[in-house]
Design an enzyme around this catalytic site. Sequence first.
Site, PDB file in Angstrom:
ATOM      1  N   LYS A  10       4.775   0.042  -2.218  1.00 45.72           N
ATOM      2  CA  LYS A  10       5.267  -0.486  -0.953  1.00 45.72           C
ATOM      3  C   LYS A  10       6.790  -0.732  -1.002  1.00 45.72           C
ATOM      4  O   LYS A  10       7.392  -0.730  -2.090  1.00 45.72           O
ATOM      5  CB  LYS A  10       4.496  -1.767  -0.618  1.00 45.72           C
ATOM      6  CG  LYS A  10       2.991  -1.518  -0.358  1.00 45.72           C
ATOM      7  CD  LYS A  10       2.256  -2.793   0.059  1.00 45.72           C
ATOM      8  CE  LYS A  10       0.785  -2.511   0.340  1.00 45.72           C
ATOM      9  NZ  LYS A  10       0.058  -3.738   0.793  1.00 45.72           N
ATOM     10  N   TYR A  50      -2.982   1.635   9.126  1.00 44.67           N
ATOM     11  CA  TYR A  50      -3.613   0.317   9.041  1.00 44.67           C
ATOM     12  C   TYR A  50      -4.448  -0.004  10.281  1.00 44.67           C
ATOM     13  O   TYR A  50      -4.654  -1.185  10.594  1.00 44.67           O
ATOM     14  CB  TYR A  50      -2.554  -0.761   8.815  1.00 44.67           C
ATOM     15  CG  TYR A  50      -2.084  -0.856   7.370  1.00 44.67           C
ATOM     16  CD1 TYR A  50      -2.964  -1.235   6.349  1.00 44.67           C
ATOM     17  CD2 TYR A  50      -0.766  -0.583   7.017  1.00 44.67           C
ATOM     18  CE1 TYR A  50      -2.541  -1.335   5.030  1.00 44.67           C
ATOM     19  CE2 TYR A  50      -0.334  -0.682   5.695  1.00 44.67           C
ATOM     20  CZ  TYR A  50      -1.229  -1.056   4.711  1.00 44.67           C
ATOM     21  OH  TYR A  50      -0.813  -1.164   3.403  1.00 44.67           O
ATOM     22  N   ASN A 113       3.096  -7.344  -1.372  1.00 47.68           N
ATOM     23  CA  ASN A 113       2.305  -7.305  -2.598  1.00 47.68           C
ATOM     24  C   ASN A 113       2.380  -5.986  -3.366  1.00 47.68           C
ATOM     25  O   ASN A 113       1.460  -5.608  -4.074  1.00 47.68           O
ATOM     26  CB  ASN A 113       0.864  -7.730  -2.308  1.00 47.68           C
ATOM     27  CG  ASN A 113       0.178  -6.821  -1.318  1.00 47.68           C
ATOM     28  OD1 ASN A 113       0.737  -5.810  -0.916  1.00 47.68           O
ATOM     29  ND2 ASN A 113      -1.036  -7.160  -0.945  1.00 47.68           N
ATOM     30  N   HIS A 116      -0.606  -0.531  -2.652  1.00 51.10           N
ATOM     31  CA  HIS A 116      -1.860  -0.384  -1.909  1.00 51.10           C
ATOM     32  C   HIS A 116      -2.776   0.523  -2.695  1.00 51.10           C
ATOM     33  O   HIS A 116      -2.311   1.503  -3.298  1.00 51.10           O
ATOM     34  CB  HIS A 116      -1.619   0.250  -0.530  1.00 51.10           C
ATOM     35  CG  HIS A 116      -2.856   0.851   0.071  1.00 51.10           C
ATOM     36  ND1 HIS A 116      -3.792   0.088   0.725  1.00 51.10           N
ATOM     37  CD2 HIS A 116      -3.350   2.120   0.059  1.00 51.10           C
ATOM     38  CE1 HIS A 116      -4.802   0.880   1.102  1.00 51.10           C
ATOM     39  NE2 HIS A 116      -4.548   2.116   0.713  1.00 51.10           N
ATOM     40  N   GLU A 127      -7.426   8.315   3.704  1.00 57.03           N
ATOM     41  CA  GLU A 127      -6.033   7.987   3.398  1.00 57.03           C
ATOM     42  C   GLU A 127      -5.314   9.158   2.728  1.00 57.03           C
ATOM     43  O   GLU A 127      -4.145   9.417   3.013  1.00 57.03           O
ATOM     44  CB  GLU A 127      -5.991   6.719   2.536  1.00 57.03           C
ATOM     45  CG  GLU A 127      -6.451   5.499   3.334  1.00 57.03           C
ATOM     46  CD  GLU A 127      -6.654   4.243   2.498  1.00 57.03           C
ATOM     47  OE1 GLU A 127      -6.403   4.275   1.279  1.00 57.03           O
ATOM     48  OE2 GLU A 127      -7.058   3.215   3.093  1.00 57.03           O
TER      49      GLU A 127
HETATM   50  P1  RTP Z   1      -4.229  -2.790   0.372  1.00 57.41           P
HETATM   51  O1  RTP Z   1      -5.118  -2.299   1.484  1.00 57.41           O
HETATM   52  O2  RTP Z   1      -2.748  -2.785   0.743  1.00 57.41           O
HETATM   53  O3  RTP Z   1      -4.511  -2.141  -0.948  1.00 57.41           O
HETATM   54  O4  RTP Z   1      -4.543  -4.303   0.111  1.00 57.41           O
HETATM   55  P2  RTP Z   1      -5.939  -5.010   0.086  1.00 57.41           P
HETATM   56  O5  RTP Z   1      -7.058  -4.034   0.271  1.00 57.41           O
HETATM   57  O6  RTP Z   1      -5.928  -5.837  -1.143  1.00 57.41           O
HETATM   58  O7  RTP Z   1      -5.775  -5.918   1.373  1.00 57.41           O
HETATM   59  P3  RTP Z   1      -6.246  -5.666   2.886  1.00 57.41           P
HETATM   60  O8  RTP Z   1      -7.151  -6.771   3.250  1.00 57.41           O
HETATM   61  O9  RTP Z   1      -6.697  -4.249   3.085  1.00 57.41           O
HETATM   62  O10 RTP Z   1      -4.885  -5.883   3.675  1.00 57.41           O
HETATM   63  C1  RTP Z   1      -3.930  -4.855   3.783  1.00 57.41           C
HETATM   64  C2  RTP Z   1      -2.550  -5.425   3.557  1.00 57.41           C
HETATM   65  O11 RTP Z   1      -2.214  -6.311   4.624  1.00 57.41           O
HETATM   66  C3  RTP Z   1      -1.403  -7.358   4.133  1.00 57.41           C
HETATM   67  N1  RTP Z   1      -2.083  -8.642   4.347  1.00 57.41           N
HETATM   68  N2  RTP Z   1      -1.458  -9.713   4.738  1.00 57.41           N
HETATM   69  N3  RTP Z   1      -3.104 -12.904   5.250  1.00 57.41           N
HETATM   70  C4  RTP Z   1      -2.098 -12.065   5.219  1.00 57.41           C
HETATM   71  O12 RTP Z   1      -0.970 -12.377   5.504  1.00 57.41           O
HETATM   72  C5  RTP Z   1      -2.386 -10.692   4.831  1.00 57.41           C
HETATM   73  N4  RTP Z   1      -3.581 -10.210   4.486  1.00 57.41           N
HETATM   74  C6  RTP Z   1      -3.381  -8.905   4.193  1.00 57.41           C
HETATM   75  C7  RTP Z   1      -1.175  -7.105   2.649  1.00 57.41           C
HETATM   76  O13 RTP Z   1       0.033  -6.353   2.483  1.00 57.41           O
HETATM   77  C8  RTP Z   1      -2.390  -6.280   2.295  1.00 57.41           C
HETATM   78  O14 RTP Z   1      -2.175  -5.540   1.115  1.00 57.41           O
HETATM   79 MG    MG Z   2      -7.164  -2.618   1.905  1.00 60.98          MG
END
Ligand code: RTP
Ligand code: MG
Length: 142
Positions: A10, A50, A113, A116, A127
Amino acid sequence: MLERTFSIIKPDAVGRNLIGDIYHRFENAGLSIIAARMLHLTREQAEGFYAEHKGKPFFDPLIKFMTSGPIMVQVLEGEDAIRRHREVIGATDPKKAQAGTIRADYAASVQQNAVHGSDSVTSAEREIAYFFSDEDICIRTR
Ligand code: RTP
Ligand code: MG
């Protein structure tokens, strides 16, 4: 089972010159890079990628963050690649991420973070196809 997954470094991590470090961690975990490209996402590209999060409170800040600078996108191949990749990445919230994971070491917050990783075979397929065509993917001959 030999699997493919989709990965993003990212804008926060690219901006901090962490591409090499993160690629090293992937390769050390047995994941091979079989396609890769740097790009700066447009708002439309980020929103499409997204789409599953549209309407959530973090959606707009997420789009703003993901379009704030260049990213690296890559396809990784290896045994059990989807799970292994997410293991190396660590939990979404860096405070919950295991020591030694990319997010524990480099993520500033739940949003910023660093990386991804696809969370299932279905999302990996979607994706990968979102960013790469079949000709972009290099079959390993050795
Ligand atoms: P990713 O898809 O990026 O691998 O991350 P992930 O599965 O661990 O998290 P996901 O729930 O899919 O969320 C996608 C991205 O959105 C941002 N996010 N912000 N509460 C918040 O502020 C929040 N929750 C999620 C993060 O950048 C997350 O990686
Ligand atoms: Mg995710």
